[in-house]
Design a protein around this motif. Structure first.
Motif, mmCIF file in Angstrom:
data_model
loop_
_atom_site.group_PDB
_atom_site.id
_atom_site.type_symbol
_atom_site.label_atom_id
_atom_site.label_comp_id
_atom_site.label_asym_id
_atom_site.label_seq_id
_atom_site.Cartn_x
_atom_site.Cartn_y
_atom_site.Cartn_z
ATOM 1 N N LYS A 1 0.814 -1.224 0.000
ATOM 2 C CA LYS A 1 0.000 0.000 0.000
ATOM 3 C C LYS A 1 0.844 1.269 0.000
ATOM 4 O O LYS A 1 0.646 2.161 -0.834
ATOM 5 N N THR A 2 1.765 1.374 0.940
ATOM 6 C CA THR A 2 2.541 2.607 1.100
ATOM 7 C C THR A 2 3.435 2.860 -0.108
ATOM 8 O O THR A 2 3.525 3.989 -0.608
ATOM 9 N N THR A 3 4.089 1.808 -0.594
ATOM 10 C CA THR A 3 4.958 1.945 -1.764
ATOM 11 C C THR A 3 4.173 2.452 -2.971
ATOM 12 O O THR A 3 4.604 3.373 -3.683
ATOM 13 N N LEU A 4 2.999 1.876 -3.194
ATOM 14 C CA LEU A 4 2.176 2.270 -4.336
ATOM 15 C C LEU A 4 1.675 3.702 -4.188
ATOM 16 O O LEU A 4 1.691 4.477 -5.150
ATOM 17 N N ALA A 5 1.222 4.045 -2.989
ATOM 18 C CA ALA A 5 0.665 5.382 -2.771
ATOM 19 C C ALA A 5 1.723 6.458 -2.973
ATOM 20 O O ALA A 5 1.452 7.499 -3.581
ATOM 21 N N ARG A 6 2.923 6.226 -2.470
ATOM 22 C CA ARG A 6 3.990 7.219 -2.630
ATOM 23 C C ARG A 6 4.338 7.420 -4.100
ATOM 24 O O ARG A 6 4.536 8.549 -4.558
ATOM 25 N N ALA A 7 4.405 6.318 -4.839
ATOM 26 C CA ALA A 7 4.724 6.418 -6.263
ATOM 27 C C ALA A 7 3.612 7.130 -7.019
ATOM 28 O O ALA A 7 3.868 7.956 -7.899
ATOM 29 N N LEU A 8 2.377 6.834 -6.659
ATOM 30 C CA LEU A 8 1.243 7.432 -7.354
ATOM 31 C C LEU A 8 1.105 8.907 -7.034
ATOM 32 O O LEU A 8 0.731 9.710 -7.890
ATOM 33 N N GLY A 9 1.429 9.284 -5.802
ATOM 34 C CA GLY A 9 1.281 10.673 -5.389
ATOM 35 C C GLY A 9 2.104 11.636 -6.214
ATOM 36 O O GLY A 9 1.775 12.820 -6.310
ATOM 37 N N GLU A 10 3.168 11.135 -6.809
ATOM 38 C CA GLU A 10 4.031 11.972 -7.632
ATOM 39 C C GLU A 10 3.495 12.142 -9.047
ATOM 40 O O GLU A 10 3.997 12.935 -9.826
ATOM 41 N N ARG A 11 2.450 11.381 -9.389
ATOM 42 C CA ARG A 11 1.955 11.364 -10.758
ATOM 43 C C ARG A 11 0.573 11.990 -10.935
ATOM 44 O O ARG A 11 0.201 12.335 -12.069
ATOM 45 N N VAL A 12 -0.180 12.105 -9.861
ATOM 46 C CA VAL A 12 -1.577 12.547 -9.980
ATOM 47 C C VAL A 12 -1.770 13.899 -9.311
ATOM 48 O O VAL A 12 -1.613 14.024 -8.090
ATOM 49 N N PRO A 13 -2.120 14.922 -10.058
ATOM 50 C CA PRO A 13 -2.354 16.244 -9.460
ATOM 51 C C PRO A 13 -3.677 16.283 -8.706
ATOM 52 O O PRO A 13 -4.604 15.535 -8.997
ATOM 53 N N GLY A 14 -3.735 17.161 -7.717
ATOM 54 C CA GLY A 14 -4.978 17.346 -6.976
ATOM 55 C C GLY A 14 -5.251 16.296 -5.925
ATOM 56 O O GLY A 14 -6.346 16.243 -5.368
ATOM 57 N N VAL A 15 -4.247 15.444 -5.656
ATOM 58 C CA VAL A 15 -4.403 14.385 -4.655
ATOM 59 C C VAL A 15 -3.257 14.472 -3.660
ATOM 60 O O VAL A 15 -2.086 14.499 -4.046
ATOM 61 N N THR A 16 -3.588 14.497 -2.378
ATOM 62 C CA THR A 16 -2.565 14.488 -1.339
ATOM 63 C C THR A 16 -2.545 13.114 -0.688
ATOM 64 O O THR A 16 -3.600 12.511 -0.453
ATOM 65 N N VAL A 17 -1.356 12.590 -0.428
ATOM 66 C CA VAL A 17 -1.188 11.220 0.064
ATOM 67 C C VAL A 17 -0.783 11.217 1.529
ATOM 68 O O VAL A 17 0.127 11.945 1.935
ATOM 69 N N HIS A 18 -1.459 10.386 2.314
ATOM 70 C CA HIS A 18 -1.122 10.235 3.733
ATOM 71 C C HIS A 18 -1.239 8.775 4.140
ATOM 72 O O HIS A 18 -1.969 7.995 3.521
ATOM 73 N N ASP A 19 -0.517 8.432 5.207
ATOM 74 C CA ASP A 19 -0.612 7.099 5.798
ATOM 75 C C ASP A 19 -1.286 7.204 7.164
ATOM 76 O O ASP A 19 -0.970 8.108 7.955
ATOM 77 N N HIS A 20 -2.195 6.312 7.424
ATOM 78 C CA HIS A 20 -2.958 6.297 8.672
ATOM 79 C C HIS A 20 -2.068 6.395 9.898
ATOM 80 O O HIS A 20 -2.380 7.099 10.871
ATOM 81 N N ASP A 21 -0.906 5.714 9.866
ATOM 82 C CA ASP A 21 -0.059 5.605 11.052
ATOM 83 C C ASP A 21 0.974 6.719 11.174
ATOM 84 O O ASP A 21 1.775 6.706 12.114
ATOM 85 N N GLU A 22 0.971 7.662 10.253
ATOM 86 C CA GLU A 22 2.005 8.701 10.318
ATOM 87 C C GLU A 22 1.831 9.616 11.522
ATOM 88 O O GLU A 22 2.757 10.363 11.878
ATOM 89 N N VAL A 23 0.678 9.559 12.178
ATOM 90 C CA VAL A 23 0.458 10.359 13.384
ATOM 91 C C VAL A 23 1.090 9.702 14.607
ATOM 92 O O VAL A 23 1.099 10.280 15.696
ATOM 93 N N GLY A 24 1.607 8.472 14.424
ATOM 94 C CA GLY A 24 2.212 7.748 15.540
ATOM 95 C C GLY A 24 1.305 6.630 16.018
ATOM 96 O O GLY A 24 0.079 6.795 16.065
ATOM 97 N N VAL A 25 1.909 5.500 16.347
ATOM 98 C CA VAL A 25 1.149 4.338 16.808
ATOM 99 C C VAL A 25 1.542 4.023 18.247
ATOM 100 O O VAL A 25 2.702 3.693 18.516
ATOM 101 N N PRO A 26 0.607 4.117 19.192
ATOM 102 C CA PRO A 26 0.940 3.820 20.588
ATOM 103 C C PRO A 26 1.175 2.329 20.801
ATOM 104 O O PRO A 26 0.723 1.498 19.998
ATOM 105 N N GLU A 27 1.871 1.994 21.862
ATOM 106 C CA GLU A 27 2.159 0.586 22.139
ATOM 107 C C GLU A 27 0.888 -0.205 22.388
ATOM 108 O O GLU A 27 0.837 -1.411 22.123
#
Length: 212
Positions: free
Chosen positions: A13-39
């Protein structure tokens, strides 16, 4: 609109989204866990964090931007999130990979730190994702039991798999070159945005008010 890439770990998922984000205008890419994952991350944490991302997607929506969000929340969780009906549109893609390939990727990525039992839990979660994507009545208790009390499961609990709103695209990355999978994902994303702009998206705003 909110475009979601979901699935169990190491499907790509993450690999594909990052690659796609560079190709499609008007779309911002984020990962659910980038806010931090508690133990002690659990189902309720995933539910609450998904709701936070939906609220952020609403902010982007006000600015005329779509959001591509990667994570593990399936269609049912997205639709049950408190703020989901406020989105202009929702589309979900399940990124899948064969069991043996997932095991290899997990061991390679995490240096073999997973026990056999934990590896099988990833496989089981993947199997459940496939069933849920096909039918809303496939073991819904997996995500409902122990969930955040604010979740509105009754929005879709009476739906059947024939309901046109119950739609999750399947993208299988098994033995596929990354470039090929990115192209397939771009096609899906473009198709969803086109359907949205044409007023043909199954989960356009107002979906929650349609009677089954």
């Amino acid at each position: 609109m909110l475009l979601v890439l979901t699935g169990s770990s190491c499907s790509g998922k993450t690999t594909l989204a990052r690659a796609l984000g560079e190709r499609v205008p008007g779309v911002t890419v984020h990962d659910h866990d980038e806010v931090g994952v508690p133990e002690d991350a659990d189902t309720q944490w995933r539910n609450r964090t998904t709701e936070e991302w939906i609220r952020r997607a609403l902010e982007y929506q006000d600015c005329g931007l779509d959001v591509l969000l990667t994570g593990q929340s399936p269609l049912g969780e997205i639709l049950a999130s408190p703020s989901a009906p406020r989105l202009d549109g929702i589309a979900v893609c399940l990124v899948h990979v064969a069991d043996e390939e997932r095991r290899r990727r997990l061991n390679r990525r995490d240096d073999g730190r997973w026990s056999a039992a934990l590896l099988e839990s990833f496989i089981g979660w993947s199997t459940w994702h496939r069933g849920h994507a096909e039918d809303p009545r496939y073991r819904p208790e997996v995500i409902i039991n122990g969930s955040w009390p604010a979740m509105a499961w009754d929005r879709w609990s009476e739906w059947t798999k024939q309901d046109p709103r119950w739609t999750t695209h399947l993208l299988d990355t098994t033995e596929k070159p990354i470039a090929q999978s990115v192209d397939a994902l771009e096609h899906w994303l473009t198709t969803q945005r086109t359907a949205h702009h044409a007023g043909q998206l199954p989960l356009a705003k107002g979906w929650v008010d349609i009677k089954s």
